[in-house]
Motif scaffolding. Structure first.
Motif, mmCIF file in Angstrom:
data_model
loop_
_atom_site.group_PDB
_atom_site.id
_atom_site.type_symbol
_atom_site.label_atom_id
_atom_site.label_comp_id
_atom_site.label_asym_id
_atom_site.label_seq_id
_atom_site.Cartn_x
_atom_site.Cartn_y
_atom_site.Cartn_z
ATOM 1 N N SER A 28 19.823 1.225 -12.827
ATOM 2 C CA SER A 28 18.585 2.544 -13.443
ATOM 3 C C SER A 28 19.878 2.869 -14.199
ATOM 4 O O SER A 28 18.898 3.976 -15.213
ATOM 5 N N GLY A 29 20.790 2.486 -14.721
ATOM 6 C CA GLY A 29 21.070 3.212 -15.929
ATOM 7 C C GLY A 29 22.360 4.691 -15.660
ATOM 8 O O GLY A 29 23.520 4.717 -15.920
ATOM 9 N N VAL A 30 22.575 4.178 -13.918
ATOM 10 C CA VAL A 30 23.731 5.458 -13.963
ATOM 11 C C VAL A 30 24.315 5.136 -13.314
ATOM 12 O O VAL A 30 24.907 3.626 -12.783
ATOM 13 N N ALA A 31 26.028 5.349 -13.502
ATOM 14 C CA ALA A 31 27.071 4.807 -12.951
ATOM 15 C C ALA A 31 27.148 5.231 -11.440
ATOM 16 O O ALA A 31 26.497 5.945 -10.697
ATOM 17 N N ARG A 32 28.471 3.875 -10.653
ATOM 18 C CA ARG A 32 28.088 3.307 -9.063
ATOM 19 C C ARG A 32 28.380 4.819 -8.506
ATOM 20 O O ARG A 32 27.847 4.857 -7.736
ATOM 21 N N PHE A 33 29.446 5.488 -9.354
ATOM 22 C CA PHE A 33 30.727 6.966 -8.834
ATOM 23 C C PHE A 33 30.271 8.175 -9.701
ATOM 24 O O PHE A 33 30.260 7.456 -10.135
ATOM 25 N N SER A 34 30.421 8.543 -8.973
ATOM 26 C CA SER A 34 30.029 9.957 -9.394
ATOM 27 C C SER A 34 31.619 10.364 -9.960
ATOM 28 O O SER A 34 32.705 9.872 -9.544
ATOM 29 N N ARG A 35 32.084 11.719 -10.843
ATOM 30 C CA ARG A 35 33.167 12.294 -11.605
ATOM 31 C C ARG A 35 33.519 12.459 -10.807
ATOM 32 O O ARG A 35 34.923 12.188 -10.170
ATOM 33 N N ALA A 36 34.123 13.636 -9.815
ATOM 34 C CA ALA A 36 34.124 13.958 -8.587
ATOM 35 C C ALA A 36 34.625 12.643 -7.890
ATOM 36 O O ALA A 36 35.980 12.634 -7.443
ATOM 37 N N SER A 37 33.516 11.129 -7.285
ATOM 38 C CA SER A 37 34.226 10.484 -6.407
ATOM 39 C C SER A 37 35.217 9.479 -7.369
ATOM 40 O O SER A 37 36.326 9.105 -6.744
ATOM 41 N N MET A 38 34.924 9.592 -8.789
ATOM 42 C CA MET A 38 36.142 8.820 -9.167
ATOM 43 C C MET A 38 37.162 9.471 -9.563
ATOM 44 O O MET A 38 38.316 8.458 -9.047
ATOM 45 N N PHE A 39 37.301 10.964 -9.275
ATOM 46 C CA PHE A 39 38.377 11.819 -9.147
ATOM 47 C C PHE A 39 39.411 10.913 -7.466
ATOM 48 O O PHE A 39 40.810 10.904 -7.668
ATOM 49 N N HIS A 40 38.551 11.185 -6.387
ATOM 50 C CA HIS A 40 38.962 10.690 -5.737
ATOM 51 C C HIS A 40 39.846 9.348 -5.644
ATOM 52 O O HIS A 40 40.716 9.011 -5.078
ATOM 53 N N LYS A 41 39.225 8.564 -5.919
ATOM 54 C CA LYS A 41 39.301 6.962 -6.175
ATOM 55 C C LYS A 41 40.000 6.690 -6.460
ATOM 56 O O LYS A 41 41.524 6.195 -6.529
ATOM 57 N N LYS A 42 41.051 7.773 -7.547
ATOM 58 C CA LYS A 42 41.563 6.939 -8.958
ATOM 59 C C LYS A 42 43.316 7.573 -8.290
ATOM 60 O O LYS A 42 43.546 7.441 -9.096
ATOM 61 N N ALA A 43 42.401 9.116 -7.541
ATOM 62 C CA ALA A 43 43.797 9.867 -7.497
ATOM 63 C C ALA A 43 44.348 10.655 -8.273
ATOM 64 O O ALA A 43 45.666 9.946 -9.007
ATOM 65 N N VAL A 44 43.351 10.846 -9.284
ATOM 66 C CA VAL A 44 43.697 11.996 -10.602
ATOM 67 C C VAL A 44 44.661 12.841 -10.598
ATOM 68 O O VAL A 44 45.406 12.982 -11.265
ATOM 69 N N TYR A 45 44.322 13.586 -9.333
ATOM 70 C CA TYR A 45 45.294 14.364 -8.626
ATOM 71 C C TYR A 45 47.150 14.393 -8.858
ATOM 72 O O TYR A 45 47.821 15.284 -9.263
ATOM 73 N N LYS A 46 47.197 13.091 -8.517
ATOM 74 C CA LYS A 46 48.811 12.973 -8.927
ATOM 75 C C LYS A 46 49.107 12.465 -9.962
ATOM 76 O O LYS A 46 50.110 12.626 -10.367
ATOM 77 N N PHE A 47 48.717 12.460 -10.920
ATOM 78 C CA PHE A 47 48.872 12.727 -12.533
ATOM 79 C C PHE A 47 48.208 13.460 -13.703
ATOM 80 O O PHE A 47 49.156 13.818 -14.631
ATOM 81 N N LEU A 48 48.048 14.702 -12.758
ATOM 82 C CA LEU A 48 47.079 15.646 -13.501
ATOM 83 C C LEU A 48 48.942 15.895 -13.734
ATOM 84 O O LEU A 48 49.566 17.075 -12.113
ATOM 85 N N LYS A 49 48.685 17.196 -15.146
ATOM 86 C CA LYS A 49 50.367 17.855 -14.942
ATOM 87 C C LYS A 49 49.753 19.107 -14.607
ATOM 88 O O LYS A 49 49.463 19.742 -14.376
ATOM 89 N N LYS A 50 51.286 20.017 -14.875
ATOM 90 C CA LYS A 50 50.541 21.230 -14.127
ATOM 91 C C LYS A 50 50.578 21.741 -15.777
ATOM 92 O O LYS A 50 50.774 22.037 -16.673
ATOM 93 N N LYS A 51 48.904 22.991 -14.420
ATOM 94 C CA LYS A 51 48.942 24.310 -16.316
ATOM 95 C C LYS A 51 50.181 25.055 -16.542
ATOM 96 O O LYS A 51 50.690 25.669 -15.553
#
Lengths: 260, 140
Positions: A28-51
């Motif tokens: 359909s042209g849509v990505a498989r996972f949403s942005r939020a899902s990918m955030f958790h799948k890739k564990a982006v929180y581990k790599f976010l720098k402190k503000k």
């Protein structure tokens, strides 16, 4: 141990997506996972720098209290620190075009065929057709040339590179020292003053050019060095005759087919 | 006027156009009306098909069988001293002279002019001297 590994792998489910990216786009042209899902799948929180904490900026005062003196003495009034503009233009101001003075930053590029000591053919002006020697490029970008004077009557002169053809013949002029005073200001034309005398403009007829004594002296000095440099060249005698000669096109000679 | 130079196996041709311009090669075989297989191992031309229109036939030819290998062609060209004969020919020397003339600088042209006029002066003086002598003797 084998049973344990087998059990864990069974629980995890088979990876049916081997070889292709995880988040591929569906039909359909849509990505498989949403942005939020990918955030958790890739564990982006581990790599976010402190503000970094927001810097506290001092709020600038807009009004200032000032004392009222004079006629309405006593009391205070609020005065703006930065006054409002007095003029609101009705039309948009067109931005000024940047000044095309890139020449100030460097002298204009010289053709690679033109180097100090090259013999050139003058194409325009009083000395057209003459073979002259190029001495150097001045700050303005114009070339300093000399006949030498005794060979072809061409003096120390400025010329634009566009008005010469540089030949392949070169003379070693590294030993020739051109005096420091010979620069663009030396050659600049002296404007005759159009002064009103007794209410009438002076009758400024075109003065015939006569070379100053300074020019004659400098010409002699530079030419002496140049002629010495030419004589040092193994083909010096022939070169002198060449510089004294004039270039012309014969029948069957076409400049675009000639090597200069 | 009968033709004297033919497109034949072993004919040496001067390549006037194309990537191998300026070199000579021998015709090894004929492909069709317009193309031939050429080979010039002694002159730096690799074995290839070449259009006849871009070649000029010379009066030199060697003998080898059609489709002969480069080794055989080389042997024949060297045995017949084709490269030397070509270099000695007036045609080759004319080509070289043209190239020199084209690459002359303005100074070279000036020197040539002066040399020519000097030579002509010598010739004229000698000729006039001879004419004068003959006129005196009443022969002209």
């Amino acid at each position: 141990l084998h049973c344990l590994i087998h059990f864990i792998k069974r629980r995890m489910g088979k990876n049916k997506n081997k070889g292709s990216p995880r988040n591929y786009s569906l039909a359909s042209g849509v990505a498989r996972f949403s942005r939020a899902s990918m955030f958790h799948k890739k564990a982006v929180y581990k790599f976010l720098k402190k503000k970094a904490p927001a810097k506290k900026t001092e709020k600038k005062a807009v009004f200032v209290e000032k004392k009222i003196g004079g006629a309405k003495n006593g009391g205070t009034r609020m005065v703006r620190v930065r006054k409002l503009p007095n003029d609101y233009p009705t039309a948009v101001k067109t931005a000024k075009r940047p000044n095309r003075s890139c020449q100030k930053s460097h002298p204009p590029k010289l053709r690679s065929s033109i180097t100090p000591g090259v013999v050139a053919i003058v194409l325009a002006g009083v000395h057209k057709g003459k073979h002259v020697l190029v001495l150097k490029q001045l700050a303005s970008g114009l070339l300093l040339i000399t006949g030498p004077m005794s060979l072809n009557g061409c003096p120390l002169r400025r010329i634009n590179q566009r008005f010469i053809i540089a030949t392949k013949t070169k003379v070693d002029v590294s030993s020739v020292k051109v005096p420091e005073n010979i620069n663009d200001a030396y050659f600049a034309r002296v404007k005759a003053e159009n002064v009103k005398k007794d209410g009438v403009f002076a009758d400024n007829k075109k003065q015939k050019y006569t070379p100053s004594d300074e020019r004659k002296k400098d010409q002699g000095e530079v030419d002496k060095q140049v002629l010495a440099a030419i004589s040092k060249n193994p083909e010096g005698a022939m070169l002198k005759k060449y510089l004294a000669s004039v270039f012309r096109l014969q029948k069957g000679q076409f400049p675009h087919q000639m090597v200069f | 006027m009968p033709f004297k130079k033919f497109v034949e196996i072993g004919r040496v041709a001067y390549i006037a156009d194309g990537p191998c311009q300026g070199k000579i090669a021998a015709i090894v075989n004929v492909i069709d009306q317009n193309k031939v297989l050429i080979d010039g191992p002694t002159s730096g031309v690799s074995r290839q098909a070449y259009p006849l229109k871009q070649m000029h036939l010379t009066n030199l030819s060697v003998k080898f069988p059609f489709n002969a290998s480069t080794k055989v062609v080389r042997k024949e060209l060297e045995a017949n001293k084709v490269d030397e004969k070509w270099a000695d020919s007036a045609w080759c020397q004319r080509i070289k002279a043209k190239a020199v003339r084209k690459s002359m600088t303005d100074f070279d042209r000036f020197k040539l002019r002066k040399a020519k006029s000097q030579r002509n002066r010598i010739v004229t003086i000698a000729l006039n001297g001879k004419k004068k002598a003959l006129r005196k003797a009443g022969k002209i």
